[in-house]
Design a protein around this motif. Sequence first.
Motif, PDB file in Angstrom:
ATOM      1  N   THR A 369       0.804  -1.226   0.000  1.00 46.31           N
ATOM      2  CA  THR A 369       0.000   0.000   0.000  1.00 46.31           C
ATOM      3  C   THR A 369       0.838   1.278   0.000  1.00 46.31           C
ATOM      4  O   THR A 369       0.413   2.296  -0.542  1.00 46.31           O
ATOM      5  N   LEU A 370       2.028   1.234   0.607  1.00 39.25           N
ATOM      6  CA  LEU A 370       2.856   2.441   0.695  1.00 39.25           C
ATOM      7  C   LEU A 370       3.999   2.451  -0.315  1.00 39.25           C
ATOM      8  O   LEU A 370       4.761   3.422  -0.376  1.00 39.25           O
ATOM      9  N   ASP A 371       4.118   1.338  -1.069  1.00 37.36           N
ATOM     10  CA  ASP A 371       5.167   1.234  -2.085  1.00 37.36           C
ATOM     11  C   ASP A 371       6.553   1.460  -1.470  1.00 37.36           C
ATOM     12  O   ASP A 371       7.324   2.312  -1.915  1.00 37.36           O
ATOM     13  N   VAL A 372       6.841   0.701  -0.372  1.00 34.11           N
ATOM     14  CA  VAL A 372       8.149   0.770   0.279  1.00 34.11           C
ATOM     15  C   VAL A 372       8.776  -0.618   0.242  1.00 34.11           C
ATOM     16  O   VAL A 372       8.102  -1.623   0.003  1.00 34.11           O
ATOM     17  N   ASP A 373      10.109  -0.663   0.473  1.00 34.86           N
ATOM     18  CA  ASP A 373      10.764  -1.975   0.447  1.00 34.86           C
ATOM     19  C   ASP A 373      10.505  -2.732   1.743  1.00 34.86           C
ATOM     20  O   ASP A 373       9.950  -2.193   2.709  1.00 34.86           O
ATOM     21  N   GLU A 374      10.928  -3.999   1.768  1.00 37.76           N
ATOM     22  CA  GLU A 374      10.636  -4.872   2.906  1.00 37.76           C
ATOM     23  C   GLU A 374      11.285  -4.357   4.190  1.00 37.76           C
ATOM     24  O   GLU A 374      10.666  -4.372   5.256  1.00 37.76           O
ATOM     25  N   PHE A 375      12.517  -3.858   4.099  1.00 42.06           N
ATOM     26  CA  PHE A 375      13.223  -3.389   5.287  1.00 42.06           C
ATOM     27  C   PHE A 375      12.491  -2.224   5.936  1.00 42.06           C
ATOM     28  O   PHE A 375      12.307  -2.185   7.150  1.00 42.06           O
ATOM     29  N   PHE A 376      12.027  -1.272   5.107  1.00 43.53           N
ATOM     30  CA  PHE A 376      11.350  -0.093   5.642  1.00 43.53           C
ATOM     31  C   PHE A 376       9.987  -0.489   6.248  1.00 43.53           C
ATOM     32  O   PHE A 376       9.579   0.041   7.287  1.00 43.53           O
ATOM     33  N   ALA A 377       9.295  -1.421   5.575  1.00 42.93           N
ATOM     34  CA  ALA A 377       8.014  -1.890   6.096  1.00 42.93           C
ATOM     35  C   ALA A 377       8.196  -2.573   7.459  1.00 42.93           C
ATOM     36  O   ALA A 377       7.394  -2.397   8.379  1.00 42.93           O
ATOM     37  N   GLN A 378       9.282  -3.341   7.591  1.00 40.08           N
ATOM     38  CA  GLN A 378       9.553  -4.002   8.861  1.00 40.08           C
ATOM     39  C   GLN A 378       9.854  -2.998   9.963  1.00 40.08           C
ATOM     40  O   GLN A 378       9.515  -3.200  11.132  1.00 40.08           O
ATOM     41  N   LEU A 379      10.504  -1.866   9.582  1.00 39.85           N
ATOM     42  CA  LEU A 379      10.766  -0.814  10.554  1.00 39.85           C
ATOM     43  C   LEU A 379       9.445  -0.256  11.116  1.00 39.85           C
ATOM     44  O   LEU A 379       9.309  -0.027  12.318  1.00 39.85           O
ATOM     45  N   LEU A 380       8.476  -0.037  10.217  1.00 41.57           N
ATOM     46  CA  LEU A 380       7.169   0.487  10.649  1.00 41.57           C
ATOM     47  C   LEU A 380       6.482  -0.479  11.618  1.00 41.57           C
ATOM     48  O   LEU A 380       5.939  -0.073  12.644  1.00 41.57           O
ATOM     49  N   VAL A 381       6.512  -1.755  11.253  1.00 40.35           N
ATOM     50  CA  VAL A 381       5.865  -2.762  12.113  1.00 40.35           C
ATOM     51  C   VAL A 381       6.576  -2.840  13.461  1.00 40.35           C
ATOM     52  O   VAL A 381       5.943  -2.944  14.513  1.00 40.35           O
ATOM     53  N   SER A 382       7.890  -2.768  13.450  1.00 39.44           N
ATOM     54  CA  SER A 382       8.665  -2.850  14.690  1.00 39.44           C
ATOM     55  C   SER A 382       8.353  -1.696  15.627  1.00 39.44           C
ATOM     56  O   SER A 382       8.442  -1.825  16.849  1.00 39.44           O
ATOM     57  N   GLU A 383       8.020  -0.528  15.039  1.00 44.51           N
ATOM     58  CA  GLU A 383       7.695   0.642  15.852  1.00 44.51           C
ATOM     59  C   GLU A 383       6.269   0.607  16.381  1.00 44.51           C
ATOM     60  O   GLU A 383       5.826   1.530  17.068  1.00 44.51           O
ATOM     61  N   GLY A 384       5.514  -0.455  16.041  1.00 49.96           N
ATOM     62  CA  GLY A 384       4.168  -0.622  16.620  1.00 49.96           C
ATOM     63  C   GLY A 384       3.032  -0.228  15.715  1.00 49.96           C
ATOM     64  O   GLY A 384       1.870  -0.258  16.128  1.00 49.96           O
ATOM     65  N   PHE A 385       3.307   0.147  14.453  1.00 48.61           N
ATOM     66  CA  PHE A 385       2.224   0.490  13.525  1.00 48.61           C
ATOM     67  C   PHE A 385       1.567  -0.799  13.026  1.00 48.61           C
ATOM     68  O   PHE A 385       2.246  -1.729  12.571  1.00 48.61           O
ATOM     69  N   THR A 386       0.234  -0.846  13.120  1.00 51.07           N
ATOM     70  CA  THR A 386      -0.489  -2.077  12.757  1.00 51.07           C
ATOM     71  C   THR A 386      -1.381  -1.912  11.540  1.00 51.07           C
ATOM     72  O   THR A 386      -1.778  -2.904  10.927  1.00 51.07           O
ATOM     73  N   ASN A 387      -1.744  -0.670  11.170  1.00 46.55           N
ATOM     74  CA  ASN A 387      -2.616  -0.471  10.008  1.00 46.55           C
ATOM     75  C   ASN A 387      -2.329   0.877   9.358  1.00 46.55           C
ATOM     76  O   ASN A 387      -1.573   1.705   9.889  1.00 46.55           O
ATOM     77  N   LEU A 388      -2.945   1.083   8.216  1.00 50.16           N
ATOM     78  CA  LEU A 388      -2.704   2.310   7.440  1.00 50.16           C
ATOM     79  C   LEU A 388      -3.231   3.550   8.146  1.00 50.16           C
ATOM     80  O   LEU A 388      -2.654   4.637   8.014  1.00 50.16           O
TER      81      LEU A 388
END
Length: 535
Positions: A369-388
């Motif tokens: 949905t955000l057109d980002v790579d896997e590493f950056f997406a994992q950073l978002l999830v690690s910081e506690g973001f769960t949805n758009l």
Amino acid sequence: MAITSANQLELLQTAEAVAREKMIDPGLVVEAMEESLARAAKSRYGSEMDIRVKIDRRTGKATFTRVRTVVADDELENYQAEMTVETAKQYLSDPQIGDTFVEEVPPVELGRIAAQSAKQVILQKVREAERDRQYEEFKDRVGTIINGVVKREEFGNVVVDVGGGEATLRRNEKIGRESYRPNDRIRCYIKDVRREVRGPQIFLSRTAPEFMAELFKMEVPEIYDGIIEIKAVARDPGSRAKIAVISYDGSIDPVGACVGMRGSRVQAVVNELQGEKIDIIPWSEDLPTFLVNALQPAEVSKVVLDEDAERIEVVVPDEQLSLAIGRRGQNVRLASQLTGLDIDIMTEEEESKRRQAEFEERTKLFMETLDVDEFFAQLLVSEGFTNLEEVAYVELDELLVIDGVDEGTAEELQTRAREFLEEQARKALENARELGAQDSLIDFEGLSPQMVEALAKDGVLTLEDFATCADWELAGGWTSVNGERVKDDGLLEPFEVSLEEAQHMVMTARVLLGWVDPTELDAEEDEDETEAQAE
């Protein structure tokens, strides 16, 4: 037999003897005798007459009288028991409607049939008085323990003599395969007392959780005195039980007090319950802590509580799983009864796999949905973001704490998230309109386009349709089927709409449609708030 020739004191002596035997008021027996004699007199003088009998409580003399009531001319129906004002002037100086004229009549001879009828009336009245006495005696003893003697066993149900009457211990209220013989002494819990046509029915129980609580109250003085309170009891009768206790005196250990010196107190209860194993645990207001105690002897690694669904997830070490569940699920079942929550038990390995699956799912969502790579997406999830939604509308500062994210990058992320959400909302609205959703529903405050689409798919197309929905139909809930909790899926449950929010939206819709007076609604809310404050 003539009443006049009988020993008048014999009536009172008989009444007192019957009253002592049946443990009822002698006055009730005398009243029954008066009624039976009055009925016999009516059969002699005529059933339309109002014949009354009064027995002197000191001498036993029976006086027979005929009563006639003064009525209006147009209301005169029974010439034997009523008379007009004009006729009453022959007997009364200033008769008024409603006055009565009483005259004594000769006592009647009680023939064989009349005597038998009188006897039946007396027996019936005495029986009714005895039933009323039994009901009044036992209705206030519901919730207490009673000692009795077994009289007989009928089809697995035990009939118990409890002193003032008979009680029933049903087959399903006995512990395990208990069997009793006549004259065995038995201790039971009075579960219910009902007034029925055949007399008061007293129902006993030995499997009720309250029976165990009452037994502890008898064995533990601190419970009787209120220093220790039993907060919850869960039983698998005859096998195992858990009891939660709390002490209101910091110097007294509630568990130790219930166990007693060398286990003497708890052992007395165990012996009464046919060897039922009892776990005594400390009660806590904190549900997770209470659950950890309730699952003893198993060790718990982590507890996740979902208060809305009244469910709780428990993570245990792999080697503790069988101990936590117990034989045939007994341990977790009793813990669930004790806490009032549904408990899901999983091992640390299972929880780790689930968390990994959630991590991968959210990573994939952000990548697509955000057109980002896997590493950056994992950073978002690690910081506690769960949805758009969290990415789109969170404060910019919360994105800037992520390594490698500057202000421009954060703004771009939010722009992409919002554009994606707006596109989703547009498509959902188009689909809802194609399905027939009306503007009254689309424009209703509180419903997103995705919610309207979900409602339309289920046939809810107008505000009127929405207003007829029940709150649980929208938010989902739990129902009990055959003793097991079953999940009811709600139309708006995927959007995390709570039961209270669903109820508020439905009531708002009904007010807008004029189905509900808003002033009445405000009054009900004020009453609810007052009751909540009182509690």
